[in-house]
Design a protein around this motif. Structure first.
Motif, PDB file in Angstrom:
ATOM      1  N   LYS A  18     -53.701  22.475  45.027  1.00 45.33           N
ATOM      2  CA  LYS A  18     -55.084  22.682  45.478  1.00 45.33           C
ATOM      3  C   LYS A  18     -55.307  22.079  46.856  1.00 45.33           C
ATOM      4  CE  LYS A  18     -56.737  21.148  41.502  1.00 45.33           C
ATOM      5  NZ  LYS A  18     -57.654  20.720  40.423  1.00 45.33           N
ATOM      6  N   ASN A  19     -54.837  20.862  47.063  1.00 46.66           N
ATOM      7  CA  ASN A  19     -55.016  20.216  48.360  1.00 46.66           C
ATOM      8  C   ASN A  19     -54.239  20.916  49.467  1.00 46.66           C
ATOM      9  OD1 ASN A  19     -56.650  18.352  47.130  1.00 46.66           O
ATOM     10  ND2 ASN A  19     -55.148  16.703  47.133  1.00 46.66           N
ATOM     11  N   GLY A  20     -53.162  21.608  49.086  1.00 47.60           N
ATOM     12  CA  GLY A  20     -52.351  22.329  50.058  1.00 47.60           C
ATOM     13  C   GLY A  20     -52.876  23.711  50.383  1.00 47.60           C
ATOM     14  N   GLY A  21     -53.995  24.111  49.763  1.00 48.50           N
ATOM     15  CA  GLY A  21     -54.613  25.389  50.094  1.00 48.50           C
ATOM     16  C   GLY A  21     -54.126  26.573  49.284  1.00 48.50           C
ATOM     17  N   THR A  22     -53.478  26.323  48.153  1.00 47.81           N
ATOM     18  CA  THR A  22     -53.025  27.413  47.288  1.00 47.81           C
ATOM     19  C   THR A  22     -54.222  28.186  46.733  1.00 47.81           C
ATOM     20  OG1 THR A  22     -51.039  26.204  46.654  1.00 47.81           O
ATOM     21  CG2 THR A  22     -51.754  27.952  45.166  1.00 47.81           C
ATOM     22  N   LEU A  23     -54.077  29.507  46.639  1.00 47.14           N
ATOM     23  CA  LEU A  23     -55.077  30.354  45.996  1.00 47.14           C
ATOM     24  C   LEU A  23     -54.612  30.631  44.576  1.00 47.14           C
ATOM     25  CD1 LEU A  23     -55.812  32.940  48.839  1.00 47.14           C
ATOM     26  CD2 LEU A  23     -56.971  30.771  48.361  1.00 47.14           C
ATOM     27  N   PHE A  24     -55.527  30.556  43.619  1.00 47.42           N
ATOM     28  CA  PHE A  24     -55.153  30.704  42.212  1.00 47.42           C
ATOM     29  C   PHE A  24     -55.692  32.013  41.653  1.00 47.42           C
ATOM     30  CE2 PHE A  24     -55.216  26.139  43.047  1.00 47.42           C
ATOM     31  CZ  PHE A  24     -53.942  25.794  42.621  1.00 47.42           C
ATOM     32  N   ILE A  25     -54.824  32.742  40.963  1.00 52.43           N
ATOM     33  CA  ILE A  25     -55.171  34.045  40.415  1.00 52.43           C
ATOM     34  C   ILE A  25     -55.095  34.007  38.892  1.00 52.43           C
ATOM     35  CG2 ILE A  25     -52.795  34.902  40.615  1.00 52.43           C
ATOM     36  CD1 ILE A  25     -53.991  37.661  41.280  1.00 52.43           C
ATOM     37  N   ASP A  26     -56.032  34.677  38.253  1.00 46.86           N
ATOM     38  CA  ASP A  26     -56.079  34.772  36.788  1.00 46.86           C
ATOM     39  C   ASP A  26     -55.310  36.019  36.368  1.00 46.86           C
ATOM     40  OD1 ASP A  26     -56.618  34.870  34.119  1.00 46.86           O
ATOM     41  OD2 ASP A  26     -58.802  34.873  34.314  1.00 46.86           O
ATOM     42  N   ARG A  27     -54.099  35.820  35.861  1.00 43.69           N
ATOM     43  CA  ARG A  27     -53.259  36.964  35.498  1.00 43.69           C
ATOM     44  C   ARG A  27     -53.802  37.723  34.299  1.00 43.69           C
ATOM     45  NH1 ARG A  27     -47.136  35.130  35.049  1.00 43.69           N
ATOM     46  NH2 ARG A  27     -48.048  33.477  33.801  1.00 43.69           N
ATOM     47  N   SER A  28     -54.663  37.077  33.496  1.00 43.49           N
ATOM     48  CA  SER A  28     -55.204  37.752  32.315  1.00 43.49           C
ATOM     49  C   SER A  28     -56.352  38.697  32.669  1.00 43.49           C
ATOM     50  CB  SER A  28     -55.695  36.720  31.295  1.00 43.49           C
ATOM     51  OG  SER A  28     -56.794  35.976  31.817  1.00 43.49           O
ATOM     52  N   ASN A  29     -56.813  38.625  33.908  1.00 41.05           N
ATOM     53  CA  ASN A  29     -57.933  39.448  34.354  1.00 41.05           C
ATOM     54  C   ASN A  29     -57.486  40.320  35.531  1.00 41.05           C
ATOM     55  OD1 ASN A  29     -60.325  40.572  35.198  1.00 41.05           O
ATOM     56  ND2 ASN A  29     -61.373  38.625  35.609  1.00 41.05           N
ATOM     57  N   LYS A  52     -50.522  31.213  39.772  1.00 42.07           N
ATOM     58  CA  LYS A  52     -51.314  31.450  38.575  1.00 42.07           C
ATOM     59  C   LYS A  52     -52.284  30.291  38.374  1.00 42.07           C
ATOM     60  CE  LYS A  52     -47.830  29.510  35.416  1.00 42.07           C
ATOM     61  NZ  LYS A  52     -46.976  29.789  34.239  1.00 42.07           N
ATOM     62  N   LYS A  53     -53.478  30.604  37.859  1.00 40.63           N
ATOM     63  CA  LYS A  53     -54.556  29.606  37.831  1.00 40.63           C
ATOM     64  C   LYS A  53     -54.252  28.419  36.920  1.00 40.63           C
ATOM     65  CE  LYS A  53     -57.614  31.033  34.066  1.00 40.63           C
ATOM     66  NZ  LYS A  53     -59.014  31.270  33.701  1.00 40.63           N
ATOM     67  N   GLU A  54     -53.366  28.599  35.927  1.00 39.92           N
ATOM     68  CA  GLU A  54     -53.042  27.491  35.020  1.00 39.92           C
ATOM     69  C   GLU A  54     -52.481  26.285  35.767  1.00 39.92           C
ATOM     70  OE1 GLU A  54     -52.851  31.282  32.613  1.00 39.92           O
ATOM     71  OE2 GLU A  54     -52.195  30.605  34.599  1.00 39.92           O
ATOM     72  N   ILE A  55     -51.817  26.550  36.894  1.00 40.41           N
ATOM     73  CA  ILE A  55     -51.191  25.460  37.646  1.00 40.41           C
ATOM     74  C   ILE A  55     -52.231  24.502  38.208  1.00 40.41           C
ATOM     75  CG2 ILE A  55     -49.803  24.948  39.710  1.00 40.41           C
ATOM     76  CD1 ILE A  55     -48.253  27.475  39.170  1.00 40.41           C
ATOM     77  N   SER A  56     -53.437  24.998  38.459  1.00 36.74           N
ATOM     78  CA  SER A  56     -54.480  24.144  39.031  1.00 36.74           C
ATOM     79  C   SER A  56     -54.843  22.984  38.108  1.00 36.74           C
ATOM     80  CB  SER A  56     -55.732  24.968  39.347  1.00 36.74           C
ATOM     81  OG  SER A  56     -56.309  25.484  38.160  1.00 36.74           O
ATOM     82  N   ASP A  57     -54.549  23.114  36.811  1.00 36.83           N
ATOM     83  CA  ASP A  57     -54.872  22.056  35.848  1.00 36.83           C
ATOM     84  C   ASP A  57     -53.692  21.129  35.558  1.00 36.83           C
ATOM     85  OD1 ASP A  57     -57.488  23.033  35.484  1.00 36.83           O
ATOM     86  OD2 ASP A  57     -56.784  24.517  34.032  1.00 36.83           O
ATOM     87  N   TRP A  58     -52.542  21.397  36.163  1.00 34.81           N
ATOM     88  CA  TRP A  58     -51.369  20.579  35.905  1.00 34.81           C
ATOM     89  C   TRP A  58     -51.493  19.222  36.613  1.00 34.81           C
ATOM     90  CZ3 TRP A  58     -46.290  23.935  36.272  1.00 34.81           C
ATOM     91  CH2 TRP A  58     -46.367  24.960  35.329  1.00 34.81           C
ATOM     92  N   PRO A  59     -51.040  18.148  35.973  1.00 37.04           N
ATOM     93  CA  PRO A  59     -51.058  16.832  36.632  1.00 37.04           C
ATOM     94  C   PRO A  59     -50.173  16.839  37.877  1.00 37.04           C
ATOM     95  CG  PRO A  59     -50.652  16.622  34.261  1.00 37.04           C
ATOM     96  CD  PRO A  59     -50.529  18.076  34.593  1.00 37.04           C
ATOM     97  N   ILE A  60     -50.610  16.199  38.919  1.00 36.22           N
ATOM     98  CA  ILE A  60     -49.899  16.014  40.185  1.00 36.22           C
ATOM     99  C   ILE A  60     -49.636  17.348  40.886  1.00 36.22           C
ATOM    100  CG2 ILE A  60     -47.845  15.097  41.335  1.00 36.22           C
ATOM    101  CD1 ILE A  60     -47.593  13.055  39.128  1.00 36.22           C
ATOM    102  N   VAL A  61     -48.867  18.252  40.246  1.00 37.34           N
ATOM    103  CA  VAL A  61     -48.539  19.535  40.865  1.00 37.34           C
ATOM    104  C   VAL A  61     -49.812  20.325  41.168  1.00 37.34           C
ATOM    105  CG1 VAL A  61     -47.401  21.771  40.530  1.00 37.34           C
ATOM    106  CG2 VAL A  61     -46.263  19.662  39.797  1.00 37.34           C
ATOM    107  N   GLY A  62     -50.741  20.352  40.209  1.00 41.53           N
ATOM    108  CA  GLY A  62     -51.984  21.092  40.409  1.00 41.53           C
ATOM    109  C   GLY A  62     -52.809  20.517  41.547  1.00 41.53           C
TER     110      GLY A  62
END
Length: 276
Positions: free
Chosen positions: A116-127, A102-112
């Motif tokens: 992102k650096n690991g190549g995760t794709l982020f999806i907007d569940r609200s859309n 989920k795209k919210e994770i991209s804004d999380w400290p460290i984990v986000g």
């Protein structure tokens, strides 16, 4: 569900916590500094080694069975049931892949940043239309020889049942003519019995699951690889057909049948990979 497993000593728990922090810092450094300069195959070797060491720090034993596709199978969509955030580390210890989150994770400290650096794709569940964009990105990654992972239940369950699958992201496998590899994940306690102690559902928090994991004397995670499916061949000509076939394979790996009641409990704030 109240855990009844034997507990590790306080010293063991503290040692695990310190080692975990150090290993996460090492992983952050690798993703930020080394990953951008490595080929996918080199990244896969490092990722699997990192995941295996993290599981060893927690005292987790991994048992792999079934139709193992190898550690980095090209043009393969890995699909699994989803119980805990530990699933991602467990899967990476066997077959390395990139995930959808989920795209919210991209804004999380460290984990986000790590995601992102690991190549995760982020999806907007609200859309709901965002699934189309992600399908395109997934198909491109698969076509270029990547191995990608999704959790088609769309959220976590307690692991004793299997939620209905959401078929939307299976479209990427059709576009890329990929192999679809079902994986069933089960957690066993020190007595060899299936446990929901680490399930990320209801009011279970990330911290609670981590606390339980650090305190468990022994934990086994089973990864059972079902029969791989070739998207677009024979009866697998639609995303719904592929989704249904993959779900049957995972049910079999969990020793469940189609008439097993679905698990209904869901997490409210889980940093898991998701689908729509």
């Amino acid at each position: 569900m109240t855990p009844t497993h034997p507990k590790a000593s306080l010293l063991t728990r503290l040692a695990r916590l310190v080692r975990m922090g150090s290993h996460i810092a090492h992983g952050f450094f690798i993703l930020a500094v080394r990953y951008p300069h490595l080929a996918n195959a080199e990244r896969a070797v490092i990722t699997r080694a990192w995941a295996r060491k993290m599981l060893s720090i927690f005292g987790v034993e991994v048992r792999i069975s079934g139709d193992n596709p190898g550690f980095y199978p090209p043009n393969t969509l890995l699909v699994a049931n989803h119980v805990s955030w530990l699933d991602i580390i467990a899967l990476s210890s066997g077959t390395v892949s990139r995930f959808v989150a989920k795209k919210e994770i991209s804004d999380w400290p460290i984990v986000g940043t790590m995601a992102k650096n690991g190549g995760t794709l982020f999806i907007d569940r609200s859309n709901r239309r965002d699934a189309s964009r992600i399908n395109g990105q997934l198909a491109d990654a698969l076509s270029q020889g990547g191995c990608m992972s999704v959790f088609p239940e769309g959220t976590t369950s307690d692991g004793f049942g299997l939620l209905p699958f959401k078929a939307s992201l299976f479209e990427s496998a059709l576009l890329a003519k990929s192999r679809v590899q079902p994986v069933a994940i089960r957690y066993l306690d020190a007595h060899g019995q299936q446990t929901g102690t680490l399930s990320y559902v209801g009011d279970h928090s990330f911290g609670l699951i981590l606390k339980r994991l650090l305190s468990m004397k022994k934990l086994v995670v089973e990864l059972h690889y079902g029969q791989s499916l070739q998207a677009g061949e024979g009866e697998l000509a639609s995303r719904f057909a592929i989704s249904n076939a993959a779900r049957r394979e995972i049910l079999a790996g969990l020793n469940l049948s189609d008439d097993t009641p679905d698990t209904a409990r869901q997490t409210l704030a889980c940093p898991q990979a998701v689908t729509q």
